[in-house]
Design an enzyme around this catalytic site. Structure first.
Site, mmCIF file in Angstrom:
data_model
loop_
_atom_site.group_PDB
_atom_site.id
_atom_site.type_symbol
_atom_site.label_atom_id
_atom_site.label_comp_id
_atom_site.label_asym_id
_atom_site.label_seq_id
_atom_site.Cartn_x
_atom_site.Cartn_y
_atom_site.Cartn_z
ATOM 1 N N GLY A 78 -2.203 -6.530 -4.161
ATOM 2 C CA GLY A 78 -2.898 -5.657 -3.312
ATOM 3 C C GLY A 78 -4.468 -5.675 -3.409
ATOM 4 N N THR B 178 -6.315 -2.967 -4.347
ATOM 5 C CA THR B 178 -6.642 -2.276 -5.603
ATOM 6 C C THR B 178 -6.574 -2.954 -6.909
ATOM 7 O OG1 THR B 178 -5.666 -0.408 -4.261
ATOM 8 C CG2 THR B 178 -6.548 0.352 -6.298
ATOM 9 N N ASP C 95 -0.823 -1.499 -11.186
ATOM 10 C CA ASP C 95 -0.355 -1.825 -9.609
ATOM 11 C C ASP C 95 -0.878 -0.744 -8.628
ATOM 12 O OD1 ASP C 95 0.939 -3.214 -7.490
ATOM 13 O OD2 ASP C 95 3.038 -3.208 -8.336
ATOM 14 N N ALA D 277 -0.034 1.197 -4.691
ATOM 15 C CA ALA D 277 1.138 1.492 -4.076
ATOM 16 C C ALA D 277 0.702 2.093 -2.808
ATOM 17 C CB ALA D 277 1.597 2.815 -4.679
ATOM 18 N N LYS E 298 6.366 0.658 -2.280
ATOM 19 C CA LYS E 298 5.309 -0.228 -2.415
ATOM 20 C C LYS E 298 6.059 -1.457 -1.415
ATOM 21 C CE LYS E 298 4.302 -1.738 -6.351
ATOM 22 N NZ LYS E 298 3.060 -2.198 -5.637
ATOM 23 N N GLY E 299 5.020 -2.693 -1.336
ATOM 24 C CA GLY E 299 5.575 -3.857 -0.566
ATOM 25 C C GLY E 299 4.803 -4.065 0.657
ATOM 26 N N GLY F 95 2.304 -5.531 0.905
ATOM 27 C CA GLY F 95 2.074 -6.902 0.580
ATOM 28 C C GLY F 95 3.079 -8.185 0.402
ATOM 29 N N GLU G 74 6.682 -7.267 -8.468
ATOM 30 C CA GLU G 74 6.274 -5.951 -8.985
ATOM 31 C C GLU G 74 7.098 -5.322 -9.576
ATOM 32 O OE1 GLU G 74 2.752 -5.639 -5.701
ATOM 33 O OE2 GLU G 74 4.645 -4.766 -5.300
HETATM 34 C C1 5RP Z 1 1.818 -5.043 -2.597
HETATM 35 C C2 5RP Z 1 1.796 -3.720 -2.846
HETATM 36 C C3 5RP Z 1 0.424 -3.188 -3.029
HETATM 37 O O1 5RP Z 1 0.276 -2.598 -4.317
HETATM 38 C C4 5RP Z 1 0.263 -1.863 -1.943
HETATM 39 O O2 5RP Z 1 0.452 -2.530 -0.584
HETATM 40 C C5 5RP Z 1 -1.128 -1.333 -1.912
HETATM 41 O O3 5RP Z 1 -2.196 -2.256 -1.634
HETATM 42 P P1 5RP Z 1 -3.663 -1.890 -1.538
HETATM 43 O O4 5RP Z 1 -4.262 -1.839 -3.094
HETATM 44 O O5 5RP Z 1 -4.329 -3.046 -0.862
HETATM 45 O O6 5RP Z 1 -3.780 -0.386 -0.768
HETATM 46 O O7 5RP Z 1 2.776 -2.902 -3.208
HETATM 47 O O8 5RP Z 1 3.140 -5.487 -2.503
#
Ligand code: 5RP
Length: 236
Positions: free
Chosen positions: A45, A47, A99, A101, A112-113, A115, A121
């Site tokens: 993701g 972040t 990670d 979320a 999560k998920g 992505g 993860e």
């Molecule tokens: C990917 C995830 C990511 O951590 C979640 O979607 C957050 O993404 P972002 O940092 O772009 O907001 O779980 O599977």
């Protein structure tokens, strides 16, 4: 020998990054936690990508040795671009993991998920002694499932069976996640499909209930994991 004119070096994060300033602030906090010699589990993701950028600056400036265990091709590409060596989870247990979320509730339960990387993860988070979840203010919710569905990763052959078993849990809605930029459904980092399932209520047993369905590889629900939530300027 290195590839010449490697396409990887011209890539950037595909979409514009929402709440970039907040994410940058937390990314810098994550980078400060890195110690020389660390093997770090890296979530997926935007972040996580920004945290990786901040870590790569420390690697360059301070000449520290760091290795990453990526949870997705996207993060593996970023590691290659940033010259961060990769380690394998088959060989190494991560010293710690960070990670992002999609949702974080008051009890530090997560969804999560978005992505599609939740299986790897969850494996990394479960393998780590310490995990930091980096969450900008938009991720905090009073009820899990209020903004995002629960992604359920399904072995393709079992799609119809899992769909039926999920319907017996009386969800508010189920959708097969479709791809953008490709025909057909999203294929996860582990080669599976995703059913996005909306629940009006998520209780503490739902994660294990989902996991007990034959054909479910993993879900994006994280209930009761030992994680620290890192928000701009604060710890939760
Ligand atoms: C990917 C995830 C990511 O951590 C979640 O979607 C957050 O993404 P972002 O940092 O772009 O907001 O779980 O599977």
């Amino acid at each position: 020998m290195k590839w010449e004119n490697n396409i990887i070096h011209s890539l950037s994060w595909g979409k514009s990054i929402i709440r970039k300033e907040e994410k940058e602030m937390i990314a810098n906090q994550i980078a400060l936690m890195v110690n020389d010699g660390d093997i770090i589990g890296v979530g997926s993701g935007s972040t996580s990508y920004m945290a990786l950028l901040a870590i790569s600056r420390r690697i360059r400036e301070e000449k520290i040795q760091v290795r990453a265990i990526p949870t997705s091709i996207e993060i593996e590409i970023a590691c290659s671009q940033l010259d961060i060596p990769i380690a394998s989870i088959m060989e190494h247990k991560p010293d710690w993991t960070f990670d992002g979320a999609d949702e974080v509730d008051l009890k530090k339960n997560l969804i999560k998920g978005r992505g599609g990387a939740m299986f790897k993860e969850k494996l990394l988070i479960s393998s780590s002694k310490r995990t930091y979840i980096i969450a900008d203010s938009s991720k905090m919710v009073s009820r899990l499932g209020s903004k995002f569905p629960v992604p359920v990763e399904v072995f393709p052959y079992a799609l119809a069976y899992v769909d039926q078993a999920l319907r017996e849990l009386s969800p508010a809605g189920i959708q097969l996640r479709m791809a953008e930029g490709k025909d057909g459904p999203v294929i996860t980092e582990s080669g599976n499909l995703i059913l996005d399932v909306w629940f009006d209520q998520i209780d503490d047993t739902l994660e294990s209930t989902l996991k007990s369905i034959t054909g479910v590889i993993e879900s994006g629900l994280f209930i009761g994991y030992d994680v620290k939530i890192l928000q701009p300027g604060t710890w939760v």
